[in-house]
Design an enzyme around this catalytic site. Sequence first.
Site, PDB file in Angstrom:
ATOM      1  N   ASN A 162      -6.523  16.028   9.201  1.00  0.00           N
ATOM      2  CA  ASN A 162      -7.893  15.482   9.307  1.00  0.00           C
ATOM      3  C   ASN A 162      -8.314  15.156  10.731  1.00  0.00           C
ATOM      4  O   ASN A 162      -9.489  15.290  11.071  1.00  0.00           O
ATOM      5  CB  ASN A 162      -8.093  14.278   8.367  1.00  0.00           C
ATOM      6  CG  ASN A 162      -7.197  13.113   8.657  1.00  0.00           C
ATOM      7  OD1 ASN A 162      -6.143  13.255   9.266  1.00  0.00           O
ATOM      8  ND2 ASN A 162      -7.611  11.943   8.228  1.00  0.00           N
ATOM      9  N   GLU A 260       1.851   5.525   9.488  1.00  0.00           N
ATOM     10  CA  GLU A 260       0.390   5.363   9.415  1.00  0.00           C
ATOM     11  C   GLU A 260      -0.039   6.011   8.111  1.00  0.00           C
ATOM     12  O   GLU A 260      -0.121   7.236   8.016  1.00  0.00           O
ATOM     13  CB  GLU A 260      -0.273   6.059  10.606  1.00  0.00           C
ATOM     14  CG  GLU A 260       0.025   5.395  11.933  1.00  0.00           C
ATOM     15  CD  GLU A 260      -0.676   4.060  12.088  1.00  0.00           C
ATOM     16  OE1 GLU A 260      -1.730   3.851  11.464  1.00  0.00           O
ATOM     17  OE2 GLU A 260      -0.153   3.208  12.826  1.00  0.00           O
ATOM     18  N   CYS A 294      -8.664   8.174   7.280  1.00  0.00           N
ATOM     19  CA  CYS A 294      -7.857   7.105   6.686  1.00  0.00           C
ATOM     20  C   CYS A 294      -8.600   5.773   6.690  1.00  0.00           C
ATOM     21  O   CYS A 294      -8.426   4.958   5.792  1.00  0.00           O
ATOM     22  CB  CYS A 294      -6.531   6.981   7.419  1.00  0.00           C
ATOM     23  SG  CYS A 294      -6.743   6.746   9.196  1.00  0.00           S
ATOM     24  N   GLU A 470       0.003   1.914  16.169  1.00  0.00           N
ATOM     25  CA  GLU A 470      -0.147   2.917  17.211  1.00  0.00           C
ATOM     26  C   GLU A 470      -1.213   2.435  18.184  1.00  0.00           C
ATOM     27  O   GLU A 470      -1.976   1.509  17.895  1.00  0.00           O
ATOM     28  CB  GLU A 470      -0.553   4.262  16.599  1.00  0.00           C
ATOM     29  CG  GLU A 470       0.541   4.803  15.713  1.00  0.00           C
ATOM     30  CD  GLU A 470       0.407   6.270  15.373  1.00  0.00           C
ATOM     31  OE1 GLU A 470      -0.720   6.700  15.041  1.00  0.00           O
ATOM     32  OE2 GLU A 470       1.432   6.973  15.428  1.00  0.00           O
TER      33      GLU A 470
END
Length: 491
Positions: A162, A260, A294, A470
């Site tokens: 994505n 993640e 997300c 992150e």
Amino acid sequence: MSATLTEAAVEYPKQRRMYVEGEWTDAIDGNRLDVINPADESVLASVAHGRRADADRAVAAAVKAFPAWSKTTAYERAKILKTVADLIRTRADALARTMTMEQGKPVPEAKAEVMQTADTFEWFAEEAKRAYGRIIPPSVGTKRHMAISHPVGVVGTITPWNFPMALASRKIAPALAVGCTVVSRPADQTPLSLIGLFECLADAGIPPGVANLFVGSSREFADALFEEPAVRKVSFTGSTEVGKALIRRSADTVKRMSMELGGHAPLIVFPDADVAQVAQAAVIGKFRNNGQVCISPSRFFLHEKIRKDFTEAAVEFARGLKMGNGLEPGTQVGPMFEAKALAKAQELVDDARANGAAILTGGARSTRFDKGYFYEPTVISDVDRSMRILNEEPFAPVMPLLGFDKLDEVIAAANDTPYGLAAYVFTNDLTIATRMAEGLEAGIIGINDPVPATPQCPFGGMKESGLGRELGVEGLESYLETKYVSIGLRG
Ligand code: NAP
């Protein structure tokens, strides 16, 4: 519709192969994989597609390169990584068009992702110079204590389709910046964007074996990573389901893991907000990359006082979005990335409809296109927890609207999910904003900000949305080990 675009339209990357130990290489068995353009279902390119032996070669190259790279200074590494950032910016237009052709998102969204990738490389190149340790005061006069930072070792990265460049850069840039070597795998559907990034790494002079790219079987790549003790960390972005399976596998060699994972973000609108403005921001946020994000808002909680006005405005904005091939100027919504994603969107909408939801706009595959995976931007109301769309991560261009009256009630409803990645609040009341930021179980909270991600701030999820962070200093630290050194002095 524009004519079918084939490989000739791709300026960058020039390569269609893996990158192992400083060489562009085909799969050992010669296997190749077609990359499909989701806007017209044509074959865009064919890339080398490897198996276990290819993955083992890439891992071995990273293991071999680690001792020398880990001994370079942060300043030497920063010079190369800043050149990578410069090359990405120079090639940004071509890289963005390639991303649009393999992934579907409109060119301006792709360009923003490419530029964020460059910013990520630059930021970590700078920040690694500040990976300080600590001198700790001793309690015994003949001792000296210090905590020093050390690169974690060889890192494997696995990322989805994505955001094919940005998500990989959040792992590769900090890992390389602190002295780790990496082996990366892109999703099968979008290998060209990551090959483009690796061309920048190669052209910037990254030494052989320091950064390796494997394109091929995900299962065999995972086997190569998890069965090699010298791989000290695996950094994964993807679904919670696959993330859990990888966490289980990490136990055998106690690998460090960054996870993640999925999300189901609430977007909450209080009555003092500017309803028309927020409805527009919410629609743009929802349909960015077709909801295949997300941190995409996927449950819209509207205060009863503004519910009707917001609903009308959101439906009007959603109907006005221009859908088409992402290469065409003015396109706001491209195709979904593959046929399976389109089918899943339809399943979720059908399930909601069957359980009593009202479809206010959209609700079906677009009939305006002969080819391509186009789904009409969809707004639905009268939703409740019996419906799959409120329980499963939707990853689809569907906007479910719910109501609420009280602050505590909406916090409880927003937190009633195993996910805890992102949450959005729209209000101009400082007390409400503070109570919401403190009460919501989410790793990323946007107060009047629908696009909070930026290289210098921590990004990641609570609960089943992930482990670790992150970006930001946290994203650098996750590629460092702390070594405590205690020195006993003579007499
Ligand atoms: P996925 O099925 O978990 O796949 C993600 C990547 O992992 C793909 O490249 C996939 O390749 C690979 N993979 C799948 N099974 C694997 C295994 N057993 N071993 C090693 N690799 C494996 O997720 P997706 O549906 O493609 O991506 C969407 C998901 O990613 C959503 O849940 C979304 O929320 C999450 N995501 C999270 C973030 C974040 O920052 N938190 C960002 C973006 C996306 P193959 O498909 O070829 O097997």
